[in-house]
Scaffold this motif. Structure first.
Motif, PDB file in Angstrom:
ATOM      1  N   UNK A   1      54.137  42.951  36.188  1.00  0.00           N
ATOM      2  CA  UNK A   1      53.771  41.042  35.948  1.00  0.00           C
ATOM      3  C   UNK A   1      52.209  40.953  36.091  1.00  0.00           C
ATOM      4  N   UNK A   2      52.370  39.723  35.680  1.00  0.00           N
ATOM      5  CA  UNK A   2      50.550  39.192  35.812  1.00  0.00           C
ATOM      6  C   UNK A   2      50.601  38.941  37.132  1.00  0.00           C
ATOM      7  N   UNK A   3      51.094  37.793  37.599  1.00  0.00           N
ATOM      8  CA  UNK A   3      51.551  38.014  39.239  1.00  0.00           C
ATOM      9  C   UNK A   3      50.919  39.118  39.955  1.00  0.00           C
ATOM     10  N   UNK A   4      51.771  40.367  39.952  1.00  0.00           N
ATOM     11  CA  UNK A   4      51.548  41.698  40.503  1.00  0.00           C
ATOM     12  C   UNK A   4      50.290  42.454  39.874  1.00  0.00           C
ATOM     13  N   UNK A   5      49.949  42.091  39.156  1.00  0.00           N
ATOM     14  CA  UNK A   5      48.413  42.777  38.843  1.00  0.00           C
ATOM     15  C   UNK A   5      47.940  42.020  39.597  1.00  0.00           C
ATOM     16  N   UNK A   6      47.685  39.975  40.162  1.00  0.00           N
ATOM     17  CA  UNK A   6      46.926  40.320  40.719  1.00  0.00           C
ATOM     18  C   UNK A   6      46.721  40.509  42.770  1.00  0.00           C
ATOM     19  N   UNK A   7      48.349  40.183  42.231  1.00  0.00           N
ATOM     20  CA  UNK A   7      48.129  40.623  44.186  1.00  0.00           C
ATOM     21  C   UNK A   7      47.678  41.801  44.292  1.00  0.00           C
TER      22      UNK A   7
ATOM     23  N   UNK B   1      44.787  43.052  42.914  1.00  0.00           N
ATOM     24  CA  UNK B   1      43.424  43.556  42.884  1.00  0.00           C
ATOM     25  C   UNK B   1      42.958  42.752  44.339  1.00  0.00           C
ATOM     26  N   UNK B   2      43.714  42.047  44.444  1.00  0.00           N
ATOM     27  CA  UNK B   2      43.613  40.894  45.716  1.00  0.00           C
ATOM     28  C   UNK B   2      43.264  41.983  47.377  1.00  0.00           C
ATOM     29  N   UNK B   3      44.534  42.960  46.697  1.00  0.00           N
ATOM     30  CA  UNK B   3      44.865  43.571  47.986  1.00  0.00           C
ATOM     31  C   UNK B   3      43.431  44.939  48.198  1.00  0.00           C
ATOM     32  N   UNK B   4      43.435  45.158  47.133  1.00  0.00           N
ATOM     33  CA  UNK B   4      42.121  46.309  46.938  1.00  0.00           C
ATOM     34  C   UNK B   4      40.876  45.668  47.067  1.00  0.00           C
ATOM     35  N   UNK B   5      40.996  44.710  46.353  1.00  0.00           N
ATOM     36  CA  UNK B   5      39.505  44.004  46.697  1.00  0.00           C
ATOM     37  C   UNK B   5      39.277  44.116  44.716  1.00  0.00           C
TER      38      UNK B   5
ATOM     39  N   UNK C   1      44.611  30.195  30.785  1.00  0.00           N
ATOM     40  CA  UNK C   1      44.805  28.999  31.582  1.00  0.00           C
ATOM     41  C   UNK C   1      46.189  29.174  31.583  1.00  0.00           C
ATOM     42  N   UNK C   2      47.010  29.366  31.394  1.00  0.00           N
ATOM     43  CA  UNK C   2      48.414  29.575  31.364  1.00  0.00           C
ATOM     44  C   UNK C   2      49.072  30.272  33.058  1.00  0.00           C
ATOM     45  N   UNK C   3      48.541  31.476  32.716  1.00  0.00           N
ATOM     46  CA  UNK C   3      48.724  31.866  34.691  1.00  0.00           C
ATOM     47  C   UNK C   3      47.828  32.104  35.255  1.00  0.00           C
ATOM     48  N   UNK C   4      46.257  31.808  35.391  1.00  0.00           N
ATOM     49  CA  UNK C   4      46.336  30.882  36.348  1.00  0.00           C
ATOM     50  C   UNK C   4      46.053  29.789  37.060  1.00  0.00           C
ATOM     51  N   UNK C   5      46.857  28.977  36.182  1.00  0.00           N
ATOM     52  CA  UNK C   5      47.159  27.733  36.438  1.00  0.00           C
ATOM     53  C   UNK C   5      48.789  27.426  37.665  1.00  0.00           C
ATOM     54  N   UNK C   6      49.061  28.896  37.340  1.00  0.00           N
ATOM     55  CA  UNK C   6      50.572  28.827  37.867  1.00  0.00           C
ATOM     56  C   UNK C   6      50.306  29.839  39.643  1.00  0.00           C
ATOM     57  N   UNK C   7      48.943  30.280  39.191  1.00  0.00           N
ATOM     58  CA  UNK C   7      48.973  31.174  41.177  1.00  0.00           C
ATOM     59  C   UNK C   7      48.395  29.721  42.395  1.00  0.00           C
ATOM     60  N   UNK C   8      48.589  30.151  43.597  1.00  0.00           N
ATOM     61  CA  UNK C   8      48.075  29.855  44.821  1.00  0.00           C
ATOM     62  C   UNK C   8      46.681  29.649  44.168  1.00  0.00           C
ATOM     63  N   UNK C   9      46.152  28.003  44.681  1.00  0.00           N
ATOM     64  CA  UNK C   9      44.697  28.150  45.080  1.00  0.00           C
ATOM     65  C   UNK C   9      43.818  29.399  45.901  1.00  0.00           C
ATOM     66  N   UNK C  10      44.683  29.549  46.934  1.00  0.00           N
ATOM     67  CA  UNK C  10      44.290  30.666  47.989  1.00  0.00           C
ATOM     68  C   UNK C  10      44.244  31.364  46.582  1.00  0.00           C
ATOM     69  N   UNK C  11      45.014  32.357  46.008  1.00  0.00           N
ATOM     70  CA  UNK C  11      44.545  33.687  45.405  1.00  0.00           C
ATOM     71  C   UNK C  11      43.773  33.431  44.744  1.00  0.00           C
ATOM     72  N   UNK C  12      43.274  31.971  44.060  1.00  0.00           N
ATOM     73  CA  UNK C  12      41.992  32.121  42.435  1.00  0.00           C
ATOM     74  C   UNK C  12      41.233  31.798  43.695  1.00  0.00           C
TER      75      UNK C  12
END
Length: 326
Positions: free
Chosen positions: A182-188, A190-194, A284-295
């Motif tokens: 999912x998009x949230x898994x993809x973001x996690x 990206x963050x994990x591996x910078x 706009x839709x997907x990023x707005x659902x993420x925690x500010x820290x993740x952003x």
């Protein structure tokens, strides 16, 4: 090795005044780009065009240098250049567009072609590149390479399944449902591996031939304004006796073929309005659902990409345009 930038906080919150939605001048673009480059700690900075990597291409018949960035219309820009250079004379089906990156274009990449010409030839050539808002590029990369929204190549399937297994903690051969991240898994991930070394997800400024030496692009196109600005790139080729090209709308060029409706630079969305295109709306839709820290963590990875064109945040009313006040 990834370049590091000094910018650390997300600019352009919703309280930022609305900017000018007209294309910025090249004077503004060049100053903004140079300012962003000067803020980078460039660990490896090419001193000449011949030392640029495989993302930069030289087309001798056009006397043109182009640096392509995946998910910034790279395939379509390459399609135009190959046609203008005389290497391609027929339409490529969307699912076959990847061929422009393989047998058709590889011989023009700098590692292959640089030894055939002098540095002065490169310095005299017309050079350009195209950049994009990092948020929409991030979403576009996910949609094209990982989501399963479009038919995926074998390498993309393997990467998507690997990300899904890793983030969910599912060991092989355990079943994946859904099969791709999912998009949230993809973001996690990206963050994990910078970030990622995959060109589709890697910060775009690391793919450009940027230098604090005497290397400068003659023309830089923000993708959001490509409908207008690419005409100027097209005019450059047109004035170089490329009489088989004519200027049109959208990204700028169309070949005189029997099917006059066929545009070289095709659009992925039904609308030419960047604010209404699918990746912008989903960003706009997907990023707005993420925690500010993740952003904040995502921004720290792609901060230099925002700086190169003073790109708007997804919360800004002018998203995804560059912010300028000319």
């Amino acid at each position: 090795i990834r370049n590091q930038a000094v910018i650390t906080t997300i600019p352009h919150k919703t309280s930022t005044p609305v900017s000018n939605l007209q294309p910025p001048s090249q004077e503004w673009v060049q100053k903004q780009f140079s300012k962003a480059v000067s803020s980078l700690h460039l660990e490896h900075s090419p001193a000449q065009w011949a030392l640029c990597d495989q993302m930069t291409y030289y087309f001798p018949k056009l006397h043109t240098l182009f640096t392509g960035v995946p998910k910034v219309g790279f395939s379509n820009w390459m399609d135009v250049l190959l046609r203008a250079n005389g290497d391609l004379d027929h339409a490529i089906l969307p699912l076959k567009i990847g061929s422009v990156h393989e047998r058709l274009s590889k011989n023009y990449s700098m590692p292959i072609i640089s030894h055939l010409f002098t540095e002065s030839a490169f310095q005299d050539a017309f050079s350009f590149t195209v950049v994009r808002n990092p948020w929409t590029r991030m979403v576009s990369g996910f949609r094209a390479k990982l989501s399963g929204e479009v038919p995926l190549g074998q390498m993309a399937k393997l990467l998507g399944r690997r990300i899904a297994r890793e983030i969910r903690g599912v060991e092989y051969p355990g079943k994946l449902d859904p099969e791709y991240p999912t998009f949230k898994e993809y973001v996690r991930w990206l963050v994990k591996y910078q970030g990622s070394d995959n060109p589709s997800f890697r910060p775009q400024h690391t793919l450009l031939c940027v230098s604090q030496a005497d290397i400068r692009y003659d023309f830089i196109v923000p993708l959001e304004h490509a409908r207008v600005l690419a005409k100027w790139c097209g005019l450059k080729w047109f004035l170089m006796n490329m009489s088989n090209l004519i200027l049109v709308t959208r990204y700028g060029l169309r070949r005189k073929v029997k099917d006059s409706s066929y545009t070289l630079l095709k659009q992925y969305d039904n609308t030419p309005d960047p604010q209404e295109q699918r990746s912008a709306l989903l960003a706009k839709e997907w990023l707005s659902t993420l925690d500010p820290e993740i952003i904040e963590q995502l921004y720290s990875i792609y901060n230099a990409d925002f700086a190169i064109m003073n790109y708007s945040n997804f919360t800004h009313p002018d998203f995804p345009f560059p912010l300028h006040s000319e």
